[in-house]
Design a protein around this motif. Structure first.
Motif, PDB file in Angstrom:
ATOM      1  N   VAL A 173     -10.701  -6.185  -2.550  1.00 37.41           N
ATOM      2  CA  VAL A 173     -10.755  -4.929  -3.292  1.00 37.41           C
ATOM      3  C   VAL A 173     -11.162  -3.786  -2.363  1.00 37.41           C
ATOM      4  CG1 VAL A 173     -11.996  -3.656  -5.074  1.00 37.41           C
ATOM      5  CG2 VAL A 173     -11.183  -5.973  -5.553  1.00 37.41           C
TER       6      VAL A 173
ATOM      7  N   GLU B 242      -5.541   1.806   1.971  1.00 35.83           N
ATOM      8  CA  GLU B 242      -4.602   2.794   1.453  1.00 35.83           C
ATOM      9  C   GLU B 242      -5.123   4.217   1.628  1.00 35.83           C
ATOM     10  OE1 GLU B 242      -2.598   2.168  -2.098  1.00 35.83           O
ATOM     11  OE2 GLU B 242      -2.372   0.000  -1.872  1.00 35.83           O
ATOM     12  N   GLN B 243      -6.411   4.417   1.334  1.00 35.67           N
ATOM     13  CA  GLN B 243      -6.979   5.761   1.439  1.00 35.67           C
ATOM     14  C   GLN B 243      -7.049   6.243   2.886  1.00 35.67           C
ATOM     15  OE1 GLN B 243      -7.397   7.564  -1.318  1.00 35.67           O
ATOM     16  NE2 GLN B 243      -6.606   5.717  -2.323  1.00 35.67           N
TER      17      GLN B 243
ATOM     18  N   LYS C  91       1.220  -6.385  -7.398  1.00 40.98           N
ATOM     19  CA  LYS C  91       1.357  -4.931  -7.477  1.00 40.98           C
ATOM     20  C   LYS C  91       2.762  -4.534  -7.924  1.00 40.98           C
ATOM     21  CE  LYS C  91       0.806  -0.702  -4.774  1.00 40.98           C
ATOM     22  NZ  LYS C  91       0.512  -0.107  -3.452  1.00 40.98           N
TER      23      LYS C  91
ATOM     24  N   TYR D  72      -0.771 -10.043  -3.190  1.00 41.41           N
ATOM     25  CA  TYR D  72      -1.038  -8.620  -3.445  1.00 41.41           C
ATOM     26  C   TYR D  72       0.259  -7.863  -3.672  1.00 41.41           C
ATOM     27  CZ  TYR D  72      -2.835  -3.873  -2.784  1.00 41.41           C
ATOM     28  OH  TYR D  72      -3.150  -2.546  -2.958  1.00 41.41           O
TER      29      TYR D  72
ATOM     30  N   GLY E  43       0.784  -1.230   0.000  1.00 40.20           N
ATOM     31  CA  GLY E  43       0.000   0.000   0.000  1.00 40.20           C
ATOM     32  C   GLY E  43       0.810   1.271   0.000  1.00 40.20           C
TER      33      GLY E  43
ATOM     34  N   VAL F 235      -8.243  -0.999  -1.006  1.00 39.04           N
ATOM     35  CA  VAL F 235      -8.467   0.375  -1.456  1.00 39.04           C
ATOM     36  C   VAL F 235      -8.762   1.271  -0.255  1.00 39.04           C
ATOM     37  CG1 VAL F 235     -10.003   1.889  -2.768  1.00 39.04           C
ATOM     38  CG2 VAL F 235      -9.218  -0.274  -3.781  1.00 39.04           C
ATOM     39  N   SER F 236      -9.643   0.797   0.649  1.00 41.82           N
ATOM     40  CA  SER F 236      -9.968   1.580   1.853  1.00 41.82           C
ATOM     41  C   SER F 236      -8.742   1.747   2.740  1.00 41.82           C
ATOM     42  CB  SER F 236     -11.088   0.895   2.641  1.00 41.82           C
ATOM     43  OG  SER F 236     -12.258   0.772   1.873  1.00 41.82           O
TER      44      SER F 236
ATOM     45  N   ASN G  98      -2.376   3.464  -8.428  1.00 41.61           N
ATOM     46  CA  ASN G  98      -3.667   4.076  -8.104  1.00 41.61           C
ATOM     47  C   ASN G  98      -4.735   2.993  -8.032  1.00 41.61           C
ATOM     48  OD1 ASN G  98      -4.109   3.438 -10.802  1.00 41.61           O
ATOM     49  ND2 ASN G  98      -3.714   5.529 -11.506  1.00 41.61           N
ATOM     50  N   LEU G  99      -6.002   3.407  -8.047  1.00 42.37           N
ATOM     51  CA  LEU G  99      -7.104   2.478  -7.800  1.00 42.37           C
ATOM     52  C   LEU G  99      -7.140   1.289  -8.756  1.00 42.37           C
ATOM     53  CD1 LEU G  99     -10.578   3.491  -6.572  1.00 42.37           C
ATOM     54  CD2 LEU G  99     -10.373   1.681  -8.264  1.00 42.37           C
TER      55      LEU G  99
ATOM     56  N   HIS H 139      -4.595  -1.195  -7.621  1.00 39.59           N
ATOM     57  CA  HIS H 139      -5.003  -1.821  -6.358  1.00 39.59           C
ATOM     58  C   HIS H 139      -6.118  -2.840  -6.607  1.00 39.59           C
ATOM     59  CE1 HIS H 139      -3.749   2.320  -4.577  1.00 39.59           C
ATOM     60  NE2 HIS H 139      -2.699   1.593  -4.943  1.00 39.59           N
ATOM     61  N   PHE H 140      -7.037  -2.524  -7.501  1.00 40.97           N
ATOM     62  CA  PHE H 140      -8.152  -3.424  -7.820  1.00 40.97           C
ATOM     63  C   PHE H 140      -7.627  -4.737  -8.402  1.00 40.97           C
ATOM     64  CE2 PHE H 140     -11.227  -5.279 -10.679  1.00 40.97           C
ATOM     65  CZ  PHE H 140     -12.419  -5.220  -9.963  1.00 40.97           C
TER      66      PHE H 140
END
Length: 306
Positions: free
Chosen positions: A284, A291-292, A200, A196, A3, A288-289, A212-213, A216-217
């Protein structure tokens, strides 16, 4: 590092743990019906009561539709409170500590080999299960519990369930299935996080996507599929054994042997589709959550320090 961009300053341990716990709770809220459907498919065939003899679950969405029709929509979220309690304890340890444990094994070197990553994933997965096992037992039992006329409810509330299990089965009841769960979650954690990481890194190395998203997806979805294939047999045994009343199985190994002899090897992949949909979508949403939330917390911390 999961991440993080190479140029990022590593966040403090507390930030990673809180971010992981919060992200896992968000993922659970969104994907919990898939997990409940998975549990129902995994235990199908165990119940012999008259009230449920005509209820058959077929596929993930068919299972969810049957549950809504026979028990109401709330049944899809049976055990949610215990599930969120589980993620607060579980994900914050297995995901939040992963980077630190990996760096500990490498002596804080920048590059970690595949074996070191696997060892770190197994370590944090086992640590997390040891702490969160009672919440997992209660979650599974609630998800397996049917809200039907003629079927006695085992538990009426989350705290009552903890108390009832402790009073009737002791501490061993609350930690029932710890060994298969440690095995399952060590597999899940190392496969999920390592896959992951590797996907990545490969995507970024070959400039297929930026960090980016979409990247990550793709990484999270691939990790979900690989994890499901590897962990599904242990997951089914874990679910069956944790949900079983005292005396039904002598041990997790006996549970697995009973499944093999009575239902055949395909029994170990019961609920595979919902397991994959659950892990794929959960990964997913969670990554994503994660990292944000982590980046938002770091930005807030920098503002406060300034």
């Amino acid at each position: 590092m999961v991440g993080l961009k190479p140029s990022d300053v590593p966040p403090p341990l507390a930030v990673k743990m809180m971010s992981a716990g919060a992200a896992a709770c968000i993922a659970d809220l969104i994907t919990f019906p898939l997990d409940t459907a998975k549990v129902r498919l995994q235990i199908q065939g165990e119940k012999k009561m008259e009230a449920v003899k005509n209820i058959r679950y077929r596929g993930v969405f068919g299972t969810m539709a049957t549950m809504v029709k026979t028990e109401g929509p709330r049944s899809l979220y049976n055990g949610l409170i215990a599930g969120l309690q589980r993620q607060v304890c579980f994900a914050s340890i297995r995901i939040g500590l992963y980077d630190n444990v990996r760096n500990f094994y490498t002596g804080d070197k920048d590059q970690a080999g595949i074996l070191i990553r696997i060892l770190a994933g197994c370590t944090t997965g086992a640590m997390a299960v040891s702490m969160a096992q009672p919440t997992d037992v209660v979650k599974v039992r609630f998800q397996a519990q049917m809200n039907l006329n003629g079927v006695a409810r085992r538990y009426n509330g989350t705290m009552q369930a903890y108390k009832h299990i402790f009073m009737n089965e002791g501490l061993r009841g609350l930690w029932k299935g710890t060994l298969p769960n440690i095995t399952r979650n060590a597999l899940v954690n190392c496969t999920e996080l390592v896959t992951y990481d590797l996907i990545k890194e490969a995507v970024l190395k070959h400039n297929l996507l930026s960090d980016n998203l979409p990247c990550h997806f793709v990484s999270a979805f691939g990790a979900g599929f690989v994890t499901t294939v590897i962990a599904s047999p242990v997951d089914v045994v874990k679910t069956r054994y944790m949900n079983s009343p005292p005396g039904q199985y002598k041990s997790a190994t006996n549970c697995a042997w009973t499944m093999m002899t009575k239902e055949g090897p395909t029994a170990f992949y019961k609920g595979f589709v919902p397991s994959f949909l659950r892990l794929g979508s959960w990964n997913v949403v969670m990554f994503v959550s994660f990292e944000q939330i982590k980046r938002a917390m770091m930005a807030t911390k920098k503002k406060m320090d300034a």
